[in-house]
Motif scaffolding. Sequence first.
Motif, PDB file in Angstrom:
ATOM      1  N   PRO A 267     -58.680  28.805  19.310  1.00 48.19           N
ATOM      2  CA  PRO A 267     -59.236  27.269  19.835  1.00 48.19           C
ATOM      3  C   PRO A 267     -58.658  26.821  20.979  1.00 48.19           C
ATOM      4  N   VAL A 268     -59.683  26.884  21.789  1.00 55.27           N
ATOM      5  CA  VAL A 268     -59.415  26.551  23.347  1.00 55.27           C
ATOM      6  C   VAL A 268     -60.870  25.962  23.817  1.00 55.27           C
ATOM      7  N   PRO A 269     -60.772  25.173  24.963  1.00 50.31           N
ATOM      8  CA  PRO A 269     -61.970  24.652  25.480  1.00 50.31           C
ATOM      9  C   PRO A 269     -62.807  25.703  25.792  1.00 50.31           C
ATOM     10  N   HIS A 270     -64.149  25.333  25.791  1.00 50.53           N
ATOM     11  CA  HIS A 270     -65.074  26.347  26.272  1.00 50.53           C
ATOM     12  C   HIS A 270     -65.423  26.011  27.622  1.00 50.53           C
ATOM     13  N   VAL A 271     -65.428  27.058  28.437  1.00 52.74           N
ATOM     14  CA  VAL A 271     -65.750  26.973  29.810  1.00 52.74           C
ATOM     15  C   VAL A 271     -67.569  26.839  30.031  1.00 52.74           C
ATOM     16  N   LEU A 272     -68.054  25.739  30.617  1.00 52.48           N
ATOM     17  CA  LEU A 272     -69.314  25.807  30.684  1.00 52.48           C
ATOM     18  C   LEU A 272     -69.975  26.434  31.949  1.00 52.48           C
ATOM     19  N   ALA A 273     -69.140  25.860  33.083  1.00 49.73           N
ATOM     20  CA  ALA A 273     -69.625  26.129  34.457  1.00 49.73           C
ATOM     21  C   ALA A 273     -68.537  26.346  35.284  1.00 49.73           C
ATOM     22  N   VAL A 274     -68.658  27.210  36.466  1.00 48.99           N
ATOM     23  CA  VAL A 274     -67.565  27.326  37.314  1.00 48.99           C
ATOM     24  C   VAL A 274     -67.989  27.438  38.622  1.00 48.99           C
ATOM     25  N   SER A 275     -67.516  26.746  39.857  1.00 45.04           N
ATOM     26  CA  SER A 275     -68.413  26.722  41.026  1.00 45.04           C
ATOM     27  C   SER A 275     -67.727  28.075  41.584  1.00 45.04           C
ATOM     28  N   GLU A 276     -68.640  28.441  42.458  1.00 39.75           N
ATOM     29  CA  GLU A 276     -68.523  29.627  43.322  1.00 39.75           C
ATOM     30  C   GLU A 276     -67.123  29.828  43.992  1.00 39.75           C
ATOM     31  N   ASP A 277     -66.545  28.845  44.567  1.00 38.08           N
ATOM     32  CA  ASP A 277     -65.499  29.190  45.168  1.00 38.08           C
ATOM     33  C   ASP A 277     -64.260  28.869  44.287  1.00 38.08           C
ATOM     34  N   GLU A 278     -64.279  28.624  42.740  1.00 34.32           N
ATOM     35  CA  GLU A 278     -63.543  28.351  41.560  1.00 34.32           C
ATOM     36  C   GLU A 278     -62.637  27.030  42.006  1.00 34.32           C
ATOM     37  N   SER A 279     -63.257  26.101  42.912  1.00 32.58           N
ATOM     38  CA  SER A 279     -62.437  24.809  43.149  1.00 32.58           C
ATOM     39  C   SER A 279     -62.439  23.910  42.067  1.00 32.58           C
ATOM     40  N   CYS A 280     -63.647  24.170  41.318  1.00 29.60           N
ATOM     41  CA  CYS A 280     -63.799  23.041  40.125  1.00 29.60           C
ATOM     42  C   CYS A 280     -64.694  23.607  38.752  1.00 29.60           C
ATOM     43  N   TYR A 281     -64.535  23.147  37.692  1.00 26.00           N
ATOM     44  CA  TYR A 281     -65.363  23.633  36.661  1.00 26.00           C
ATOM     45  C   TYR A 281     -65.529  22.878  35.644  1.00 26.00           C
ATOM     46  N   LEU A 282     -66.427  23.015  34.686  1.00 28.48           N
ATOM     47  CA  LEU A 282     -66.633  22.360  33.562  1.00 28.48           C
ATOM     48  C   LEU A 282     -66.136  22.774  32.334  1.00 28.48           C
ATOM     49  N   GLN A 283     -65.791  21.981  31.372  1.00 26.68           N
ATOM     50  CA  GLN A 283     -65.497  22.578  30.175  1.00 26.68           C
ATOM     51  C   GLN A 283     -65.727  21.745  29.115  1.00 26.68           C
ATOM     52  N   SER A 284     -65.608  22.189  27.827  1.00 31.27           N
ATOM     53  CA  SER A 284     -65.927  21.135  26.570  1.00 31.27           C
ATOM     54  C   SER A 284     -65.040  20.054  26.519  1.00 31.27           C
ATOM     55  N   ASP A 285     -65.465  18.879  25.805  1.00 25.18           N
ATOM     56  CA  ASP A 285     -64.653  17.913  25.782  1.00 25.18           C
ATOM     57  C   ASP A 285     -63.976  17.774  24.381  1.00 25.18           C
ATOM     58  N   LEU A 286     -62.644  17.865  24.173  1.00 26.52           N
ATOM     59  CA  LEU A 286     -61.964  18.053  22.941  1.00 26.52           C
ATOM     60  C   LEU A 286     -61.560  16.617  22.473  1.00 26.52           C
ATOM     61  N   GLY A 287     -61.951  15.680  23.215  1.00 28.21           N
ATOM     62  CA  GLY A 287     -61.475  14.064  22.523  1.00 28.21           C
ATOM     63  C   GLY A 287     -60.266  13.621  23.480  1.00 28.21           C
ATOM     64  N   ASP A 288     -59.757  12.623  23.136  1.00 30.03           N
ATOM     65  CA  ASP A 288     -58.750  11.895  23.580  1.00 30.03           C
ATOM     66  C   ASP A 288     -57.417  11.861  22.696  1.00 30.03           C
ATOM     67  N   THR A 289     -57.278  12.362  21.705  1.00 35.30           N
ATOM     68  CA  THR A 289     -56.067  12.417  20.740  1.00 35.30           C
ATOM     69  C   THR A 289     -55.180  13.797  20.997  1.00 35.30           C
ATOM     70  N   SER A 290     -54.214  13.866  21.531  1.00 34.90           N
ATOM     71  CA  SER A 290     -53.227  14.806  21.748  1.00 34.90           C
ATOM     72  C   SER A 290     -52.256  14.857  20.641  1.00 34.90           C
ATOM     73  N   LEU A 291     -51.566  15.859  20.325  1.00 36.72           N
ATOM     74  CA  LEU A 291     -50.558  15.980  19.302  1.00 36.72           C
ATOM     75  C   LEU A 291     -49.301  14.922  19.639  1.00 36.72           C
ATOM     76  N   PHE A 292     -49.446  14.694  20.928  1.00 38.67           N
ATOM     77  CA  PHE A 292     -48.275  14.054  21.451  1.00 38.67           C
ATOM     78  C   PHE A 292     -48.449  12.404  21.025  1.00 38.67           C
ATOM     79  N   ASP A 293     -49.709  12.169  21.134  1.00 40.61           N
ATOM     80  CA  ASP A 293     -50.421  10.692  20.724  1.00 40.61           C
ATOM     81  C   ASP A 293     -50.114  10.664  19.241  1.00 40.61           C
ATOM     82  N   ALA A 294     -50.555  11.465  18.434  1.00 36.59           N
ATOM     83  CA  ALA A 294     -50.660  11.555  17.221  1.00 36.59           C
ATOM     84  C   ALA A 294     -49.344  11.288  16.289  1.00 36.59           C
ATOM     85  N   ILE A 295     -48.215  11.954  17.172  1.00 36.60           N
ATOM     86  CA  ILE A 295     -46.933  11.862  16.400  1.00 36.60           C
ATOM     87  C   ILE A 295     -46.032  10.882  17.216  1.00 36.60           C
TER      88      ILE A 295
END
Length: 512
Positions: free
Chosen positions: A69-97
Amino acid sequence: MEQLLRLYKEWKGCAPFNIEKLAGAGSNREYYRLTDADSNTIIGVVGTSRDENHAFVYLAKHFEKRQLPVPHVLAVSEDESCYLQSDLGDTSLFDAIRGGRDAGGRYNLAEQELLRRTIRELPNIQLRGARGLDFSNCYPQPEFDQEGVLFDLNYFKYCFLKATELDFHELKLEANFRMFAKDLTSENMDSFLYRDFQARNVMLKDGQPYFIDFQGGRKGPFYYDLASFLWQASARYSFKLRRELVFDYYQSLKNYTEVPSKRHFVNRLSLFVLFRTLQVLGAYGFRGYFERKKYFIDSIPPAIQNLRDLLSLGEEVFPYPYMLDMLKRLTQLPQFAYTEESMMSRTDGFKTVEKDVYQANPLDGPATFSKYDGKGPLVVRVFSFSFKKGIPEDISGNGGGYVFDCRSTHNPGRYEPYKKITGLDEPVIRFLEDDGEILDFLKPVYKLADHHVERYMQRGFTDLMFSFGCTGGQHRSVYCAQHLAEHLNQKYGIEVKIQHREQEIEQVLEAK
């Protein structure tokens, strides 16, 4: 940012409809939520370290292949300075507890279940995630080793210990540090050490934990992450809850590898708890004493209390006499006079023993059946009520079911702060669970209900009713009815209808 937008256009074929910058984490990476015209969102990440970005992308793709259970990497720039990943929302375990953390470590049952779900999943990424992983892609180093341990121990010495002005013999301490580092690295393990496993780095999606920010991971012992998570000072987990979570982890670990004996496991874990405690004190010292950040200064007393608790284990577990003596003197400094509030122990989870249904003997002859057999599916109705206004009527026509009297338990309605709220509200929930009587009351109820529901499902019965009464139908009965209903819905996936009669609240938990 321009390169990230270019990457998005290449991937999507058009520019994003909306861009929202997200709150920064501890690193220098920047996160953006990119939204298209149909309101679909992804996360864009810009990082200044190419090696760090490469480590994350490689690990995320590897873990996804392992179906973790990890984010899905959608695209990566050629120089690997940036990338796109799936959005898992805004709720972290830290927030939930957060509620349990703000209540001084008094986590309610729902919060405890989230912690259990997360800790049981940890061995999955550590052991299954390590299979076939090329650790040379890890950043900044491929493996947990003595050199790295000594770096962290010296970070503690220079950024925290020396700032306290405690007198100590540096050469004697260095000798013990080297013994400690050797012991920590004495077991070679082919597992993935997450390195930064904490509640902030666990996202919750549909109630399930997903792991993020693992780019600092490396090959190493699995004890480290468990110590890092459960002995985080600000979480203030009670001794009882922490012990139960360690047991949950140990049991889950058995699914992935041959586990050491409990005694060996606990002793090794204790070494890593001590190491992790010194690590975080080094960080708190630098960020607090030198950078003067209040959060880190406030975090020092509970971390020192963790250290006090550890040192009580003595030289049998920590065979480093000079280091132990120095640490004991450290905890006795007047600026660290701190006593953590004692936390009431609580019970969590009600597990019944699975028993085989009676197996027929040929001498028994043919069984006769009720006219209600085989109709199904089962729907359970759960009520809360006030005895002053009578027991709820059974409208199914079947009769039966159960009525439980909650009035033997401690009543929060006697206290002014709780008089205008109900057993659905967090302050009442914490009152009842901290007191503990309601949990002891519910243990046999859960066991009885589980058995009855299982038999009704086997026989295809359609209706079962549980009712909980108390004085006003506001606090104890509401708490019990709600928790039993959620338990049965989650465990058996059946439809449960809840009616808090005196509160005029109705709810349907759909069948799964």
